[in-house]
Every structure is written in C-alpha cells, then in structure tokens.
Design an enzyme around this catalytic site. Structure first.
Site, PDB file in Angstrom:
ATOM      1  N   HIS A   4       4.498   3.613  -5.496  1.00 52.79           N
ATOM      2  CA  HIS A   4       4.553   4.983  -6.040  1.00 52.79           C
ATOM      3  C   HIS A   4       5.814   5.730  -5.580  1.00 52.79           C
ATOM      4  CE1 HIS A   4       2.286   7.531  -2.737  1.00 52.79           C
ATOM      5  NE2 HIS A   4       3.212   6.762  -2.214  1.00 52.79           N
TER       6      HIS A   4
ATOM      7  N   LYS B 190       0.847  -1.201   0.000  1.00 50.25           N
ATOM      8  CA  LYS B 190       0.000   0.000   0.000  1.00 50.25           C
ATOM      9  C   LYS B 190       0.881   1.250   0.000  1.00 50.25           C
ATOM     10  CE  LYS B 190      -3.083   1.452   3.506  1.00 50.25           C
ATOM     11  NZ  LYS B 190      -2.429   2.642   3.951  1.00 50.25           N
TER      12      LYS B 190
HETATM   13  C1  LIG Z   1       4.753   5.655   1.659  1.00 50.40           C
HETATM   14  S1  LIG Z   1       5.113   4.613   2.987  1.00 50.40           S
HETATM   15  C2  LIG Z   1       3.705   3.552   3.055  1.00 50.40           C
HETATM   16  C3  LIG Z   1       3.494   2.962   4.426  1.00 50.40           C
HETATM   17  C4  LIG Z   1       2.275   2.041   4.553  1.00 50.40           C
HETATM   18  N1  LIG Z   1       2.246   1.000   3.572  1.00 50.40           N
HETATM   19  C5  LIG Z   1       0.996   2.818   4.526  1.00 50.40           C
HETATM   20  O1  LIG Z   1       0.220   2.662   3.615  1.00 50.40           O
HETATM   21  O2  LIG Z   1       0.779   3.639   5.422  1.00 50.40           O
HETATM   22  C6  LIG Z   1       6.360   3.547   2.312  1.00 50.40           C
HETATM   23  C7  LIG Z   1       6.950   2.587   3.316  1.00 50.40           C
HETATM   24  O3  LIG Z   1       7.946   1.798   2.680  1.00 50.40           O
HETATM   25  C8  LIG Z   1       8.991   1.571   3.625  1.00 50.40           C
HETATM   26  N2  LIG Z   1      10.222   1.191   2.926  1.00 50.40           N
HETATM   27  C9  LIG Z   1      11.038   1.985   2.195  1.00 50.40           C
HETATM   28  N3  LIG Z   1      12.070   1.267   1.728  1.00 50.40           N
HETATM   29  C10 LIG Z   1      11.904  -0.008   2.188  1.00 50.40           C
HETATM   30  C11 LIG Z   1      12.656  -1.203   2.046  1.00 50.40           C
HETATM   31  N4  LIG Z   1      13.772  -1.227   1.319  1.00 50.40           N
HETATM   32  N5  LIG Z   1      12.203  -2.323   2.657  1.00 50.40           N
HETATM   33  C12 LIG Z   1      11.062  -2.301   3.392  1.00 50.40           C
HETATM   34  N6  LIG Z   1      10.298  -1.189   3.552  1.00 50.40           N
HETATM   35  C13 LIG Z   1      10.721  -0.056   2.955  1.00 50.40           C
HETATM   36  C14 LIG Z   1       9.077   2.915   4.317  1.00 50.40           C
HETATM   37  O4  LIG Z   1       9.790   2.832   5.533  1.00 50.40           O
HETATM   38  C15 LIG Z   1       7.620   3.271   4.486  1.00 50.40           C
HETATM   39  O5  LIG Z   1       7.097   2.804   5.703  1.00 50.40           O
HETATM   40  O1  LIG Z   2       4.045  12.830   1.939  1.00 49.28           O
HETATM   41  C1  LIG Z   2       3.722  11.772   1.425  1.00 49.28           C
HETATM   42  C2  LIG Z   2       2.395  11.452   1.209  1.00 49.28           C
HETATM   43  C3  LIG Z   2       2.063  10.251   0.618  1.00 49.28           C
HETATM   44  C4  LIG Z   2       0.688   9.944   0.381  1.00 49.28           C
HETATM   45  C5  LIG Z   2      -0.288  10.907   0.560  1.00 49.28           C
HETATM   46  C6  LIG Z   2      -1.606  10.622   0.310  1.00 49.28           C
HETATM   47  C7  LIG Z   2      -1.961   9.388  -0.111  1.00 49.28           C
HETATM   48  O2  LIG Z   2      -3.286   9.109  -0.383  1.00 49.28           O
HETATM   49  C8  LIG Z   2      -1.008   8.403  -0.290  1.00 49.28           C
HETATM   50  C9  LIG Z   2       0.309   8.686  -0.025  1.00 49.28           C
HETATM   51  O3  LIG Z   2       2.998   9.352   0.268  1.00 49.28           O
HETATM   52  C10 LIG Z   2       4.300   9.659   0.462  1.00 49.28           C
HETATM   53  C11 LIG Z   2       5.285   8.745   0.093  1.00 49.28           C
HETATM   54  O4  LIG Z   2       4.941   7.578  -0.440  1.00 49.28           O
HETATM   55  C12 LIG Z   2       6.640   9.056   0.284  1.00 49.28           C
HETATM   56  O5  LIG Z   2       7.574   8.176  -0.104  1.00 49.28           O
HETATM   57  C13 LIG Z   2       7.017  10.248   0.841  1.00 49.28           C
HETATM   58  C14 LIG Z   2       6.068  11.152   1.237  1.00 49.28           C
HETATM   59  C15 LIG Z   2       4.712  10.870   1.029  1.00 49.28           C
END
Ligand SMILES: C[S@@+](CC[C@H](N)C(=O)[O-])C[C@H]1O[C@@H](n2cnc3c(N)ncnc32)[C@H](O)[C@@H]1O
Ligand SMILES: O=c1cc(-c2ccc(O)cc2)oc2c(O)c(O)ccc12
Length: 350
Positions: free
Chosen positions: A255, A251
């Site tokens: 992106h 999730k």
């Molecule tokens: C945009 S956040 C999405 C978090 C979560 N899936 C959500 O929807 O709230 C991307 C996540 O990928 C993790 N991530 C980045 N590089 C990674 C890696 N090499 N292995 C595992 N997780 C990683 C980040 O720490 C972060 O928690």
């Molecule tokens: O700052 C962000 C925000 C997002 C984000 C915001 C709203 C959504 O509906 C989905 C994702 O995702 C991020 C991300 O994936 C990242 O690598 C850095 C910053 C943010």
C-alpha cells in the site's frame, strides 16, 4: 423546512468538522486520560479527573466538553452513579485498546503517531498538490522531503513509525497465528519483506517453531537489530533481491507503492519462492477496499487510503485492482483467506 436539506446540512457540518474528533482524541491521549481512568481501577467523575490532572479551575468545563464528545463517539462511557452526585466516566472496548498493559495488544503508539503533526500536516497540502505538476506526494510539500527520507533523517520519526507499525498489528497478528496451522503447514522458511523491526516474524517463529524466519528491510530500520537467534535480519532493497524462502510475507508494504512498483516487488517475491506444488506462496496483508468483516464499515479503509495518498505513492485497493496486479506480476491465482476488521490476508500462488 425540507428534511433532506437539513440532513444534508448536518452531513456537511460533520464532514467539515470531523477533524475535531481526531484532535479531541489527541487531547485525551496528551493528557493521559485513558490511563488515569485505568489506573484508578473504577470509573471517575469529572471532578476527580480534573483534580488528578491538576488543571486550572477554569478548565473543568472545557474538560467536560472534550469528555462529552469522546463519549458520544464511544471512546468513553458515561454512567450515572448513585451517591456520587456527578456522572462518572469509564473506559470502553475502544479506549481499552490504548491502555492494555501487554504492549503487543496496545494500539497507543499507532494512534499517537497518526495524530502527530508529522502525519497530520501533509493532509493540509492535498489541494495544493493536486494543482501542481510534480509527481511528489503531499508530504513533500509539507516537509520538504518524502516520508521515508524524513524517517531516515530523524530518529524520533523513525522510532515513532516503527513502534506504530508494531502496535498497529495487534489484532491482525492474532489472526495470522490462529490461521497459522493452515498457512504454515509443511513450510520450513519465511521471509518478511519490509518486515520492520521483526515483530511479526518473531511472533511466527515463536508460534511455529518449524518455520525459520528472516526479515528483509532497509539498513536504517534493521541495521541495529541484533540477530537474536529467533529471527535473522537482512539489510537490503526488496526491489533488487528477496532472500529465498517457502513463504514471502508482505504486510502493509504494497500500500506504500504505485502499481508499477508493486509489480516489481511482487516479481522479486515470486522469484524467491518455490513452485506451488512445493508449497511456495506469497502472503499479502492489506485492506481490500469494500471487503470487511461483519459490522465493520469501509470507512477506515477509505481514511487509510487518504493517509497513504498524503504520504506515499500507494493507496488502498479493491479486489479488482489487486487481482490485475497479481496477474501482471505473474501469479496464477490468489485466495482471500481471511478478512479481519478492515484488513485481509491474501495468499498468492506462483
Ligand atoms: C508500512 S511499513 C510495514 C512494516 C511491517 N511490514 C509491518 O507490518 O509492521 C513498510 C516497511 O517497508 C520497508 N521498506 C521500504 N522500502 C524498502 C525497500 N526498498 N526494501 C526493503 N524494505 C523497504 C520500510 O522500511 C518499512 O519497514
Ligand atoms: O502512518 C502510517 C500508518 C500505516 C498503517 C496504519 C494502520 C494500518 O492498519 C496499517 C498501516 O501505514 C503507513 C505506511 O505504510 C507508510 O508508508 C507510512 C505511514 C504509515
């Protein structure tokens, strides 16, 4: 005067000054206006707001201007109130998204994060970034390091981001739970890759008790997450290894990455799941640009894409871009099972 020309000029003004919508919203949140109206239990006049905020008398007229703009864009509603002699301001569905008492349905942390200078500053470097040869993203020009480095060095940024991700999920979570009977039928285990602090995995584990849930994320994210008996946390790198499970959830992970990296991640995920006949699948929750549920424009998808451009090497993709990536990573087919607002849930089959 040519009305096309006048319309074009107005459009250009909007495009140019659009950032002031965001900054007016930031101002209202900095002042805590939505919560003040919510706590009041009924709509408030400008004088009441001005008084509760203890602002200098000279700030009453500027406050009216901020309220007028946010009312124009649907964040507040202005009602005429007989007897009070002044217009009153009330919350709307939009502003209630930041005042919900239930944290799991409150978007405030996400909105505050996106309006914080750490997130906004890189957007001022997009033009500079285009004309330089380095592969770095605009965030590196703004902060001297990548967004991920910044988050791992600065606990405040790390916390803000992780809290934002939890609060940004609110409406999507409901949809996943609603479709869960179909998605998780006959499934025993799930691993949420890049699952952050485990909010989604915990919700799935609680809603579908037959599904054992694991979260894989980086050590700086899950290192301090206690194994709470609901979700198992694994520190690791998704490019190297994904723990085996019937379902892998991704999730808002893909992106963040360019196509080659996404294909590497998807291949690791495919290795982690059993055959299609045995129920193996990968679930991707992302925007599919151009595909939104009724009455929702693709504007938020295009804006989120620009945010990704400033912070990461990834971006928001349309269905053709997703399809070629899924095929390249070795999946036989996919199905967009739901589009909620501007986000979609896609099932990938091995
Ligand atoms: C945009 S956040 C999405 C978090 C979560 N899936 C959500 O929807 O709230 C991307 C996540 O990928 C993790 N991530 C980045 N590089 C990674 C890696 N090499 N292995 C595992 N997780 C990683 C980040 O720490 C972060 O928690
Ligand atoms: O700052 C962000 C925000 C997002 C984000 C915001 C709203 C959504 O509906 C989905 C994702 O995702 C991020 C991300 O994936 C990242 O690598 C850095 C910053 C943010």
């Amino acid at each position: 005067m040519d009305s096309n020309l006048l319309q074009a000029q107005a459009g250009l003004w909007n495009l140019t000054l659009g950032y002031l919508k965001s900054m007016s919203l930031k101002c209202a949140l900095d002042l805590g206006i939505p919560n003040i109206i919510d706590n009041n239990g009924q709509p408030m006049t400008l004088s009441q707001l001005h008084s509760v905020l203890s602002l200098h008398p000279s700030k009453k007229s500027p406050l009216r201007r901020v309220m007028r703009l946010l009312t124009y864009f649907g964040f507040f509603i202005e009602k005429s109130s007989a007897g009070v002699g002044e217009e009153v301001y009330d919350l709307t569905t939009q502003s209630r998204l930041v005042t919900q008492k239930d944290k799991s349905t409150n978007m405030l942390a996400l909105i505050r994060c996106l309006l914080d200078n750490t997130w906004v500053k890189p957007s001022q470097y997009i033009g500079d970034w285009f004309v330089q040869d380095e592969k770095e993203v605009p965030a590196v020009l703004a902060h001297g390091c990548t967004f991920w480095e910044l988050a791992s060095q600065e606990p405040k940024v790390n916390k803000m981001f992780n809290d934002a991700m939890v609060s940004g999920s609110c409406l999507l979570n409901d949809v996943i739970v609603k479709h869960g009977d179909d998605i998780f039928k006959g499934i025993k285990s799930l691993v949420d890759v890049g699952g952050g602090k485990g909010a989604m995995a915990e919700l799935i584990a609680k809603s579908f008790s037959h599904v054992r849930c694991t979260v894989l994320d980086l050590p700086n994210v899950v290192g301090d997450c206690p194994n709470n008996g609901i979700v198992k946390f694994v520190s690791g790198d998704m490019f190297t290894y994904v723990p085996p499970a019937d379902i892998v959830l991704l999730k808002w992970v893909l992106h963040d990455w360019n196509n080659e990296d996404c294909i590497r991640i998807l291949r690791r995920c495919k290795e982690a799941i059993p055959s299609r006949e045995a129920g193996g699948k990968v679930i991707v929750c992302e925007a599919v640009v151009g595909s939104t549920s009724a009455m929702i424009s693709e504007e938020p998808q295009l804006l989120l894409d620009m945010l990704m451009l400033t912070l990461t090497e990834g971006g928001e993709r349309d269905e053709n871009q997703w399809k070629s990536m899924f095929i390249e990573a070795g999946f036989s087919s996919y199905k967009i099972i739901n589009t909620t607002g501007f986000m979609s849930i896609i099932e990938l089959y091995p």
